[in-house]
Design an enzyme around this catalytic site. Structure first.
Site, PDB file in Angstrom:
ATOM      1  N   GLN A 234     -85.233  28.505  82.833  1.00  0.00           N
ATOM      2  CA  GLN A 234     -85.436  29.874  83.311  1.00  0.00           C
ATOM      3  C   GLN A 234     -85.987  29.949  82.887  1.00  0.00           C
ATOM      4  OE1 GLN A 234     -81.815  32.517  84.294  1.00  0.00           O
ATOM      5  NE2 GLN A 234     -80.466  31.256  84.953  1.00  0.00           N
TER       6      GLN A 234
ATOM      7  N   HIS B 250     -81.160  33.534  81.603  1.00  0.00           N
ATOM      8  CA  HIS B 250     -81.064  35.317  81.286  1.00  0.00           C
ATOM      9  C   HIS B 250     -82.442  35.438  80.300  1.00  0.00           C
ATOM     10  CE1 HIS B 250     -76.655  34.921  82.910  1.00  0.00           C
ATOM     11  NE2 HIS B 250     -77.915  34.373  82.970  1.00  0.00           N
TER      12      HIS B 250
ATOM     13  N   GLU C  48     -75.718  44.739  90.200  1.00  0.00           N
ATOM     14  CA  GLU C  48     -75.746  45.817  89.897  1.00  0.00           C
ATOM     15  C   GLU C  48     -77.167  46.654  90.309  1.00  0.00           C
ATOM     16  OE1 GLU C  48     -72.527  46.243  86.081  1.00  0.00           O
ATOM     17  OE2 GLU C  48     -74.625  47.205  85.793  1.00  0.00           O
TER      18      GLU C  48
ATOM     19  N   TYR D 215     -74.688  50.768  79.472  1.00  0.00           N
ATOM     20  CA  TYR D 215     -74.821  49.903  81.257  1.00  0.00           C
ATOM     21  C   TYR D 215     -73.352  48.676  81.196  1.00  0.00           C
ATOM     22  CZ  TYR D 215     -77.973  53.308  82.535  1.00  0.00           C
ATOM     23  OH  TYR D 215     -78.701  54.678  82.576  1.00  0.00           O
TER      24      TYR D 215
ATOM     25  N   TYR E 244     -66.753  32.683  86.700  1.00  0.00           N
ATOM     26  CA  TYR E 244     -66.937  31.611  86.970  1.00  0.00           C
ATOM     27  C   TYR E 244     -66.067  30.575  87.353  1.00  0.00           C
ATOM     28  CZ  TYR E 244     -72.506  33.151  86.860  1.00  0.00           C
ATOM     29  OH  TYR E 244     -73.064  34.061  87.452  1.00  0.00           O
TER      30      TYR E 244
END
Length: 367
Positions: free
Chosen positions: A80, A142, A235, A245, A256
């Site tokens: 990614q 990520h 979110e 958070y 998953y």
């Protein structure tokens, strides 16, 4: 969850689309972009677009320049990662500074870094790296990462947990946090953990999974973000200094494979609950913008979010800090929507994250 959901019928690109508040058309401006990720508007009418494989492209008068911008740092395009977001300095008209986030190499592997340089014609000059994510690892997912300047000129960098969830709760780790810096990379004296020896002083908030959308609220100036949950649990949050958070201590998402809960069933004390979340299915959000323009007056104040899953644009109607309505637009018509921006002309611009990605513009259709 106390709000209404409106889904207009799916239609193809360039057709008239009836939504709850407006009729619109989708105009494809540029095709042939390879996994575009971020978009910025230059004062002279040109646009900058990042391509994840590591190219910064210029669009001028509706045409994609054949050669990418030169002078970029070494970019690691893996998983990614790659070249991600782009933003202009608030005083770009004077200093010509462009900021980019990207997967950079360092001790231990790769991580999200931020560099800036002066845009001169089609090259970046005087390039300097102003932030390096630490520690780096060889994980391929990520990375975050959006770049936002606030009204005081502070730069916010959103980071992912790099697929290693426990890192989001570690004080000495940048992963899973929002970073706040001066425009030259210096740490502000009033950052919440600047005087804590066990904390990275750049951290402004923490406990995030993977933030790929961030924008300033047009009235309050507060930083709003969204982040990917696991299976469910995406979110929307308002970022406040020093707040936790929750990831992975608390989430509305599930594992998953097993479908089991992750962390506590209810938010423990000291955990900031999300303003809005999606369950049981994730939308995979990426890119976001508040609409403030004149082209779509019935959308003023609404929050628009790109969605990779179901390939759609999500409109959230807000009442203060509460979501009161959700509308899904363009579902499975354009591709995976990676970025959403309001242009200086008041139109909405979208990037589709495909091998043959596109820059498209939403325009009002005549009644």
């Amino acid at each position: 969850m106390g709000f209404s959901l409106f889904r207009p019928p799916g239609v193809g690109a360039n057709e008239v689309i009836d939504t709850e508040k407006h009729r619109l058309r989708v105009l494809t401006l540029v095709e042939g972009l390879e996994h575009p990720w971020g978009l910025a508007f230059l004062p002279d009418g040109r646009m900058l677009v990042t391509e994840r494989p590591g190219r910064l492209r210029i669009i001028a008068q509706g045409q994609l320049a054949p050669d990418p911008v030169s002078g970029l740092p070494e970019i690691v395009a893996v998983g990614q990662g790659g070249l991600l977001d782009v933003v202009l300095h608030p005083d770009f008209a004077v200093n010509k500074l462009v900021y980019i986030s990207y997967a950079g190499r360092g001790e231990g592997g790769i991580g999200t870094d931020v560099a800036r340089g002066r845009l001169v014609d089609d090259r970046l000059e005087e390039l300097e790296v102003i932030f390096r994510m630490e520690p780096k690892t060889n994980a391929r997912q990520h990375f975050g990462s959006r770049l936002v300047f606030d009204r005081q000129g502070y730069l916010y960098i959103t980071l992912g947990d790099r697929g290693e969830r426990e890192r989001s709760q570690r004080s000495g780790d940048h992963a899973g946090s929002v970073i706040r810096l001066h425009d030259d990379g210096r740490v502000p004296d009033d950052n919440p953990f600047v005087d804590r020896e066990d904390w990275k002083p750049e951290i402004y908030s923490y406990g995030h999974r993977n933030i790929q959308g961030a924008a300033l609220h047009p009235e309050s100036g507060a930083l709003w973000t969204h982040e990917h949950g696991p299976r469910g649990g995406d979110e929307v949050n308002i970022i406040r200094a020093g707040r936790n958070y929750g990831w992975p201590v608390f989430t509305h998402g599930e594992e998953y494979v097993t479908g089991r809960p992750i962390g506590a069933e209810t938010p423990p004390e000291g955990i900031e609950p999300p303003l809005h979340y999606w369950v049981p299915v994730s939308i995979a959000p990426s890119g976001m913008a508040f609409y403030t323009g004149d082209q779509f007056p019935n959308w003023r104040g609404d929050l628009f979010i790109g969605a990779l899953r179901d390939q759609m644009l999500v409109r959230l109607r807000l009442d203060g800090e509460k979501v009161v309505q959700e509308e899904h637009l363009l579902e499975k018509t354009l591709g995976r929507i990676r970025d959403v921006r309001q242009g200086p002309d008041g139109y909405l611009y979208l990037l589709t994250d495909e091998r043959n990605g596109a820059l498209v513009r939403l325009e009002p259709a005549e009644p």
